[in-house]
Design a protein around this motif. Structure first.
Motif, PDB file in Angstrom:
ATOM      1  N   GLU A  97       7.239   0.387   7.789  1.00  0.00           N
ATOM      2  CA  GLU A  97       6.286   0.566   8.873  1.00  0.00           C
ATOM      3  C   GLU A  97       5.005   1.200   8.332  1.00  0.00           C
ATOM      4  O   GLU A  97       5.041   2.177   7.605  1.00  0.00           O
ATOM      5  N   LYS A 145       6.750  -6.598   8.193  1.00  0.00           N
ATOM      6  CA  LYS A 145       7.405  -6.380   9.481  1.00  0.00           C
ATOM      7  C   LYS A 145       8.913  -6.136   9.332  1.00  0.00           C
ATOM      8  O   LYS A 145       9.602  -6.915   8.690  1.00  0.00           O
ATOM      9  N   ARG A 185       4.110   1.252  22.039  1.00  0.00           N
ATOM     10  CA  ARG A 185       4.448  -0.037  21.450  1.00  0.00           C
ATOM     11  C   ARG A 185       5.331  -0.855  22.386  1.00  0.00           C
ATOM     12  O   ARG A 185       6.327  -0.392  22.913  1.00  0.00           O
ATOM     13  N   ARG A 224       0.916  -5.552   7.532  1.00  0.00           N
ATOM     14  CA  ARG A 224       1.815  -5.306   8.667  1.00  0.00           C
ATOM     15  C   ARG A 224       2.610  -6.548   8.977  1.00  0.00           C
ATOM     16  O   ARG A 224       3.802  -6.506   9.244  1.00  0.00           O
ATOM     17  N   GLU A 225       1.912  -7.664   8.939  1.00  0.00           N
ATOM     18  CA  GLU A 225       2.544  -8.943   9.234  1.00  0.00           C
ATOM     19  C   GLU A 225       3.622  -9.228   8.184  1.00  0.00           C
ATOM     20  O   GLU A 225       4.761  -9.542   8.503  1.00  0.00           O
ATOM     21  N   ARG A 226       3.243  -9.047   6.928  1.00  0.00           N
ATOM     22  CA  ARG A 226       4.126  -9.375   5.812  1.00  0.00           C
ATOM     23  C   ARG A 226       5.352  -8.450   5.754  1.00  0.00           C
ATOM     24  O   ARG A 226       6.441  -8.885   5.413  1.00  0.00           O
ATOM     25  N   GLU A 254       7.169  -6.439  20.013  1.00  0.00           N
ATOM     26  CA  GLU A 254       5.990  -6.465  19.167  1.00  0.00           C
ATOM     27  C   GLU A 254       6.393  -6.624  17.697  1.00  0.00           C
ATOM     28  O   GLU A 254       5.683  -7.151  16.891  1.00  0.00           O
ATOM     29  N   ARG A 255       7.582  -6.109  17.373  1.00  0.00           N
ATOM     30  CA  ARG A 255       8.057  -6.198  15.998  1.00  0.00           C
ATOM     31  C   ARG A 255       8.906  -7.443  15.801  1.00  0.00           C
ATOM     32  O   ARG A 255       9.322  -8.080  16.736  1.00  0.00           O
ATOM     33  N   GLY A 256       9.229  -7.677  14.559  1.00  0.00           N
ATOM     34  CA  GLY A 256       9.998  -8.869  14.235  1.00  0.00           C
ATOM     35  C   GLY A 256      11.429  -8.841  14.733  1.00  0.00           C
ATOM     36  O   GLY A 256      11.743  -9.351  15.785  1.00  0.00           O
ATOM     37  N   ARG A 294      -3.836  -5.018   8.259  1.00  0.00           N
ATOM     38  CA  ARG A 294      -3.372  -6.016   9.244  1.00  0.00           C
ATOM     39  C   ARG A 294      -2.474  -7.055   8.586  1.00  0.00           C
ATOM     40  O   ARG A 294      -1.405  -7.375   9.086  1.00  0.00           O
ATOM     41  N   ALA A 295      -2.909  -7.556   7.438  1.00  0.00           N
ATOM     42  CA  ALA A 295      -2.130  -8.586   6.753  1.00  0.00           C
ATOM     43  C   ALA A 295      -0.790  -8.023   6.277  1.00  0.00           C
ATOM     44  O   ALA A 295       0.249  -8.671   6.391  1.00  0.00           O
TER      45      ALA A 295
END
Ligand code: SF4
Ligand code: SF4
Lengths: 120, 391
Positions: B244, B240, A18, B236-238, A22-24, B233-234
């Motif tokens: 995990e 973050k 990773r 993961r975005e939400r 990549e993360r927030g 995928r969606a």
């Protein structure tokens, strides 16, 4: 348990691959207050003669400098404080190196950034 | 500051004080031990990867034998201990084993169905120093979850997950995905969020043991997978930074095989309930000489036993792996899968699209996509306890 076989490996591979950022919430600035994530534990491994950072799926081998940095990451000190603390021990401490190191561990979720100062 | 650290070199400018994940791979020391304490289990999941010959494992190691194994593992360099099964909570000495493991310095991870994780037991495990808990659930709602588990269990799992968080543990929720629950991924993610899980593992079934016996009815179709992946995928975005999501691909649908166990005898070892030592939990199925902690030291087994040496490194590899640039990335895939599908453990994992046997996998995928219903096919549940005399 069943699917343990592939999970371990896949996770390991993914964790190591990773990329930073990549993360927030992994931006690491001089005023960030990092601490070890609650699922991580650091210890000295007598077999490898090195400090290791352990989590449920991750193993990170640290060099002495890395271990020294993490030892003072308590969620209260800022990155600037940490650099200052290490100056007492090392001749040269590069602010950028410390930040990069911590950002990398934050990207792996080994380190968290505390938002509130006194949330312990 | 007069700390002894002064003797250590300062971080150099060209190489930041970075973590060194690679150092471990180079070192010939195992990192993780999967201790399968018992194959007894109150559940009877049809995707269970425990051996179909559960009867061979009734003669379990004693507490003292496990303690010796753990001490030897520590000396060998093992850092993480995964306590699993079957259901590890069925071992009455679990708290004692955890306490001993923590004294040895292990990072201890309990992999459980959560049946038997009462508040009292949880508090004892917490006091013993258990580091992390992984709870499996079978679906997002009681009816389906209990049907897959073969026993009413969903409610107790949810209660146990709350206790885990209340006691301050990090929590991983694990859901094994297959044809009958993969369409529920969105709801499963909501549930994990509600439980404040730190990690969720959505692991597509891997076909070993009972899962292999049931693979025809478990393998999802392509549409199901694509939908699930879009949801992941969606999410993961939400989510973050909060939760995990680990999504384990179904390898039958992949171009390349999984790097099984990070390489044979390279990072991980498994000890089964009766003391057999394996490079991976499925390797009992291979026609290879046994290795047992009842007969030899863990150090000898790891370094020198014919079993661990058989597929270590790359010398054993046939073509196309031998000359493939990915041979150090996926190690030619899974030996157990190669054996299961071709009858020869030393062949390229047929999952790989470069394998001369790939049509075997392609055929199974084709069959899974021809069947339309998600409940087609017969599932054989594994026996509940796998142990005639257990209570
Ligand atoms: S029956 Fe289910 S809970 Fe029990 S060991 Fe197998 S997969 Fe795990
Ligand atoms: S040929 Fe072998 S080494 Fe190459 S990708 Fe396929 S399985 Fe991996």
């Amino acid at each position: 348990m069943p699917s343990i076989k592939p999970i371990r490996t896949e996770k390991r591979v993914r964790t190591e691959k990773r990329a930073v950022g990549e993360r927030g919430s992994t931006a690491m600035t001089s005023s960030s207050r990092p601490k070890l994530a609650s699922h991580m534990r650091m210890r000295f491994d007598p077999v490898r003669q090195q400090h290791v950072l352990l989590g449920p799926e991750s193993v990170v081998v640290l060099n002495q400098t890395g271990a020294d940095i993490l030892a003072v990451c308590d969620g209260r000190r800022t990155v600037a404080d940490i650099v200052a603390a290490l100056r007492g021990r090392y001749d040269r401490v590069i602010d950028e190196d410390v930040r990069l190191f911590l950002a990398r561990l934050a990207a792996k979720r080994c380190v968290e950034i505390c938002v509130e100062i006194d949330d312990e | 500051m007069s700390s002894p650290a002064r003797r250590h070199p300062p971080p150099s400018t060209e190489a930041p004080p970075a973590s060194r994940g690679d150092a471990l791979r180079a070192a010939a020391q195992p990192v993780g031990l999967l201790a399968e304490l018992t194959y007894r289990c109150p559940l009877s999941c049809p995707y269970c990867s425990n051996p179909v010959t559960l009867g061979d494992y009734h003669d379990e190691l004693t507490t003292a034998q496990w303690q010796r194994v753990l001490a030897e593992a520590q000396e060998l360099g093992v850092l993480q201990l995964h306590l699993s099964g079957g259901e590890p909570l069925l071992r009455r000495d679990l708290v004692e084993l955890v306490a001993g493991a923590r004294e040895l310095g292990f990072y201890t991870n309990l992999i459980t169905s959560a049946l038997g994780l009462s508040r009292r037991r949880a508090e004892q495990l917490r006091a013993a120093g258990l580091d992390h808990v992984q709870i499996s659930i079978q679906a997002d709602e009681p009816a389906l979850s209990d049907r897959i588990a073969g026993t009413p269990s969903f409610q107790r799992k949810i209660e146990a997950a709350h206790i885990v968080k209340e006691l301050g543990w990090p929590l991983t929720v694990n859901v094994v995905l297959h044809r009958r629950n993969i369409d529920r991924v969105a709801a499963v993610l909501d549930l994990a969020e509600e439980l404040a899980a730190d990690f969720i593992e959505l692991a597509n079934t891997q076909y070993y043991g009972w899962a292999w016996r049931n693979h025809g009815a478990l393998l999802p179709n392509r549409t199901q997978l694509e939908r699930a992946e879009a949801v992941v995928r969606a999410a993961r975005e939400r989510l973050k930074g909060r939760m995990e999501i680990v999504y384990v691909l179904p390898d039958y649908y992949s171009r390349y095989p999984k790097p099984c166990m990070g390489g044979w005898g390279k990072q991980q070892l498994t000890v089964t309930p009766n003391g057999d030592v394996l490079p991976c939990p499925a390797a009992h199925s291979l026609p290879l000489p046994r290795a047992s902690v009842r007969e030899d030291s863990l150090a000898w087994i790891w370094a020198l036993s014919p079993l661990f040496q058989r597929f270590r490194g790359t010398d054993w590899m046939p073509e196309p792996c031998r000359s493939c640039e990915r041979r150090e990335i996926d190690f030619g895939g899974c030996r157990c899968q190669a054996f299961q599908l071709t009858g020869d453990a030393a062949r390229t994992d047929p999952v790989c699209h470069l394998s001369p046997d790939h049509d075997i996998v392609a055929e199974k995928v084709r069959a899974a996509n021809e069947r339309t219903g998600i409940r087609d096919g017969v599932l054989t549940p594994r026996p509940h306890r796998g142990h005639p005399s257990s209570g």
